[in-house]
Motif scaffolding. Structure first.
Motif, PDB file in Angstrom:
ATOM      1  N   GLU A 122       0.803  -1.227   0.000  1.00  0.00           N
ATOM      2  CA  GLU A 122       0.000   0.000   0.000  1.00  0.00           C
ATOM      3  C   GLU A 122       0.834   1.274   0.000  1.00  0.00           C
ATOM      4  N   GLY A 123       1.936   1.264   0.712  1.00  0.00           N
ATOM      5  CA  GLY A 123       2.673   2.520   0.831  1.00  0.00           C
ATOM      6  C   GLY A 123       4.146   2.456   0.530  1.00  0.00           C
ATOM      7  N   ASN A 124       4.631   1.299   0.054  1.00  0.00           N
ATOM      8  CA  ASN A 124       6.072   1.141  -0.133  1.00  0.00           C
ATOM      9  C   ASN A 124       6.470   1.118  -1.607  1.00  0.00           C
ATOM     10  N   LYS A 125       7.762   1.215  -1.839  1.00  0.00           N
ATOM     11  CA  LYS A 125       8.315   1.073  -3.182  1.00  0.00           C
ATOM     12  C   LYS A 125       9.576   0.227  -3.117  1.00  0.00           C
ATOM     13  N   ILE A 126       9.842  -0.469  -4.208  1.00  0.00           N
ATOM     14  CA  ILE A 126      11.110  -1.165  -4.363  1.00  0.00           C
ATOM     15  C   ILE A 126      11.845  -0.509  -5.519  1.00  0.00           C
ATOM     16  N   ILE A 127      13.058  -0.059  -5.256  1.00  0.00           N
ATOM     17  CA  ILE A 127      13.852   0.559  -6.308  1.00  0.00           C
ATOM     18  C   ILE A 127      15.039  -0.338  -6.653  1.00  0.00           C
ATOM     19  N   THR A 128      15.453  -0.260  -7.903  1.00  0.00           N
ATOM     20  CA  THR A 128      16.664  -0.949  -8.338  1.00  0.00           C
ATOM     21  C   THR A 128      17.707   0.112  -8.625  1.00  0.00           C
ATOM     22  N   LEU A 129      18.844  -0.015  -7.965  1.00  0.00           N
ATOM     23  CA  LEU A 129      19.929   0.948  -8.127  1.00  0.00           C
ATOM     24  C   LEU A 129      21.050   0.354  -8.957  1.00  0.00           C
ATOM     25  N   CYS A 130      21.626   1.169  -9.817  1.00  0.00           N
ATOM     26  CA  CYS A 130      22.883   0.813 -10.466  1.00  0.00           C
ATOM     27  C   CYS A 130      23.959   1.546  -9.675  1.00  0.00           C
ATOM     28  N   THR A 131      24.826   0.762  -9.019  1.00  0.00           N
ATOM     29  CA  THR A 131      25.866   1.356  -8.178  1.00  0.00           C
ATOM     30  C   THR A 131      27.245   1.125  -8.782  1.00  0.00           C
ATOM     31  N   GLU A 132      28.185   1.913  -8.336  1.00  0.00           N
ATOM     32  CA  GLU A 132      29.533   1.825  -8.880  1.00  0.00           C
ATOM     33  C   GLU A 132      30.272   0.576  -8.416  1.00  0.00           C
ATOM     34  N   LYS A 133      30.115   0.214  -7.151  1.00  0.00           N
ATOM     35  CA  LYS A 133      30.914  -0.867  -6.587  1.00  0.00           C
ATOM     36  C   LYS A 133      30.152  -2.173  -6.367  1.00  0.00           C
ATOM     37  N   SER A 134      28.832  -2.095  -6.253  1.00  0.00           N
ATOM     38  CA  SER A 134      28.042  -3.295  -5.945  1.00  0.00           C
ATOM     39  C   SER A 134      27.157  -3.755  -7.078  1.00  0.00           C
ATOM     40  N   GLY A 135      27.303  -3.138  -8.241  1.00  0.00           N
ATOM     41  CA  GLY A 135      26.467  -3.531  -9.378  1.00  0.00           C
ATOM     42  C   GLY A 135      25.025  -3.114  -9.180  1.00  0.00           C
ATOM     43  N   LYS A 136      24.109  -4.030  -9.487  1.00  0.00           N
ATOM     44  CA  LYS A 136      22.678  -3.742  -9.416  1.00  0.00           C
ATOM     45  C   LYS A 136      22.146  -4.204  -8.060  1.00  0.00           C
ATOM     46  N   VAL A 137      21.461  -3.304  -7.358  1.00  0.00           N
ATOM     47  CA  VAL A 137      20.994  -3.595  -6.006  1.00  0.00           C
ATOM     48  C   VAL A 137      19.517  -3.224  -5.867  1.00  0.00           C
ATOM     49  N   TRP A 189      29.456   0.286 -16.146  1.00  0.00           N
ATOM     50  CA  TRP A 189      28.038   0.515 -16.454  1.00  0.00           C
ATOM     51  C   TRP A 189      27.538   1.775 -15.751  1.00  0.00           C
ATOM     52  N   PHE A 190      27.896   1.903 -14.472  1.00  0.00           N
ATOM     53  CA  PHE A 190      27.456   3.046 -13.676  1.00  0.00           C
ATOM     54  C   PHE A 190      27.927   4.359 -14.288  1.00  0.00           C
ATOM     55  N   HIS A 191      29.192   4.431 -14.644  1.00  0.00           N
ATOM     56  CA  HIS A 191      29.738   5.683 -15.164  1.00  0.00           C
ATOM     57  C   HIS A 191      29.166   6.025 -16.542  1.00  0.00           C
ATOM     58  N   GLN A 192      28.910   5.008 -17.359  1.00  0.00           N
ATOM     59  CA  GLN A 192      28.339   5.277 -18.669  1.00  0.00           C
ATOM     60  C   GLN A 192      26.880   5.740 -18.554  1.00  0.00           C
ATOM     61  N   LEU A 193      26.122   5.114 -17.654  1.00  0.00           N
ATOM     62  CA  LEU A 193      24.731   5.551 -17.439  1.00  0.00           C
ATOM     63  C   LEU A 193      24.704   6.963 -16.872  1.00  0.00           C
ATOM     64  N   LYS A 194      25.561   7.223 -15.911  1.00  0.00           N
ATOM     65  CA  LYS A 194      25.626   8.562 -15.306  1.00  0.00           C
ATOM     66  C   LYS A 194      25.956   9.602 -16.371  1.00  0.00           C
ATOM     67  N   ALA A 195      26.910   9.296 -17.240  1.00  0.00           N
ATOM     68  CA  ALA A 195      27.283  10.222 -18.314  1.00  0.00           C
ATOM     69  C   ALA A 195      26.149  10.380 -19.316  1.00  0.00           C
ATOM     70  N   CYS A 196      25.444   9.285 -19.589  1.00  0.00           N
ATOM     71  CA  CYS A 196      24.327   9.323 -20.530  1.00  0.00           C
ATOM     72  C   CYS A 196      23.213  10.233 -20.015  1.00  0.00           C
ATOM     73  N   LEU A 197      22.819  10.062 -18.768  1.00  0.00           N
ATOM     74  CA  LEU A 197      21.749  10.882 -18.193  1.00  0.00           C
ATOM     75  C   LEU A 197      22.164  12.351 -18.106  1.00  0.00           C
TER      76      LEU A 197
END
Length: 251
Positions: free
Chosen positions: A17-32, A112-120
Motif C-alpha cells: 500500500e505505501g512502499n516502493k522497491i527501487i533498483t539501483l545501479c551502483t559503482e561498486k556493488s552492481g545492481k541492487v 556501467w554506472f559511469h556510462q549511465l551517469k554520463a548518458c543521463l
C-alpha cells in the motif's frame, strides 16, 4: 549489515500500500534492490529518492545478497529535467531499462554506472538525444561482450576501403563485399556512418562534446544501431516500443 552506496535509480515499482522497491545501479556493488518503506505516502522523506533517474547516496540494511531496506539517503542529482520533458524521459527510460536488462545482479558495475551517469547527464543538456543514445548503445554492446568489429572484415580479416564495407548485424561487424555471400542481408552504409560508428566504438560517453551529424547520416546510424542491438542482444523493451511509437507519429 549496513551499506552505503552511490547509485542511480533505474527502476521503481510500487510494493504494497505505501512502499516502493527501487533498483539501483551502483559503482561498486552492481545492481541492487532496495525496499523503501512509506515512499508512496505524501509526507514521506524518502519519496524523492525513489524517482526514476535520481542519482544519490543510499544507506540501507542488507543481509547477504537479498533485498535491502533503506535507512537514509541524500540526493546528489535529481535529474528532474529528464522526468519533465517527454522526449528526454523516453530516452532516459530506455537507457535505464536497457542497462537493467543487460546488467546481471551483483555484476561489478563501475563501467556501467559511469556510462549511465554520463548518458543521463548528456540527455539533461541540450545535446542530440539520438546521438547520445546510439553512443550509449555502443558502450552497452561493448561492455556485454558484443562490441562490433568495425576495422577489418569480420570474415577474412582484411582491411578494405570504407566503400567496400557492409555492416552485418548478424555476424557482429563489417563484412567486405567479397565475403557478402556469408550474410546476403548485410547492410550498405555510407562511409560517414561507418566512420561515426568507429568514433562511437572508441569514445567514452564521459568525453562526449557536441557532435553535429547530418539528418541522413543520423537516420542511417539509427537503423544500423537498432539492427545491431536487436541481433546481438535480442531484447524486447517497453521503452523501445514507446520510442518507436513516438517515431511513428513524429512526436
Amino acid at each position: 549489515m549496513l551499506y552505503r552506496a552511490e547509485g542511480i535509480v533505474i527502476r521503481s515499482m510500487d510494493y504494497g500500500e505505501g512502499n516502493k522497491i527501487i533498483t539501483l545501479c551502483t559503482e561498486k556493488s552492481g545492481k541492487v534492490g532496495v525496499l523503501v518503506r512509506g515512499a508512496k505516502k505524501i509526507k514521506s522523506r524518502h519519496a524523492a529518492l525513489t524517482q526514476p533517474f535520481t542519482y544519490g547516496e543510499y544507506v540501507f540494511f542488507r543481509n547477504g545478497t537479498g533485498l535491502g531496506t533503506l535507512n537514509a539517503g541524500e540526493i546528489i542529482e535529481s535529474h528532474h529535467i529528464l522526468r519533465e520533458d517527454l522526449m528526454k524521459a523516453a530516452y532516459s527510460s530506455y537507457a535505464c531499462e536497457l542497462l537493467d536488462r543487460v546488467l546481471q545482479d551483483e555484476e561489478t558495475g563501475a563501467f556501467w554506472f559511469h556510462q549511465l551517469k554520463a548518458c543521463l547527464t548528456a540527455l539533461q543538456k541540450d545535446k542530440d538525444l539520438q546521438i547520445i543514445i546510439n553512443l550509449y548503445e555502443m558502450k552497452i554492446l561493448q561492455a556485454a561482450g558484443y562490441g562490433p568489429e568495425l576495422d577489418v572484415c569480420i570474415s577474412c580479416g582484411q582491411e578494405r576501403a570504407d566503400e567496400e564495407m557492409l555492416v552485418s548485424p548478424r555476424l557482429g561487424g563489417v563484412l567486405c563485399r567479397r565475403c557478402k555471400h556469408l550474410d546476403p542481408p548485410a547492410m550498405s552504409v555510407s562511409p560517414k556512418t561507418l566512420k561515426l560508428l568507429r568514433v562511437f566504438a572508441r569514445l567514452d560517453l564521459r568525453r562526449l562534446g557536441n557532435i553535429d551529424v547530418k539528418d541522413a547520416t543520423k537516420a542511417e546510424l539509427k537503423v544500423v544501431m537498432r539492427a545491431l542491438m536487436d541481433m546481438q542482444l535480442g531484447l524486447r523493451l517497453k521503452s523501445q516500443n514507446f520510442l518507436d511509437q513516438m517515431d511513428k507519429y513524429d512526436i
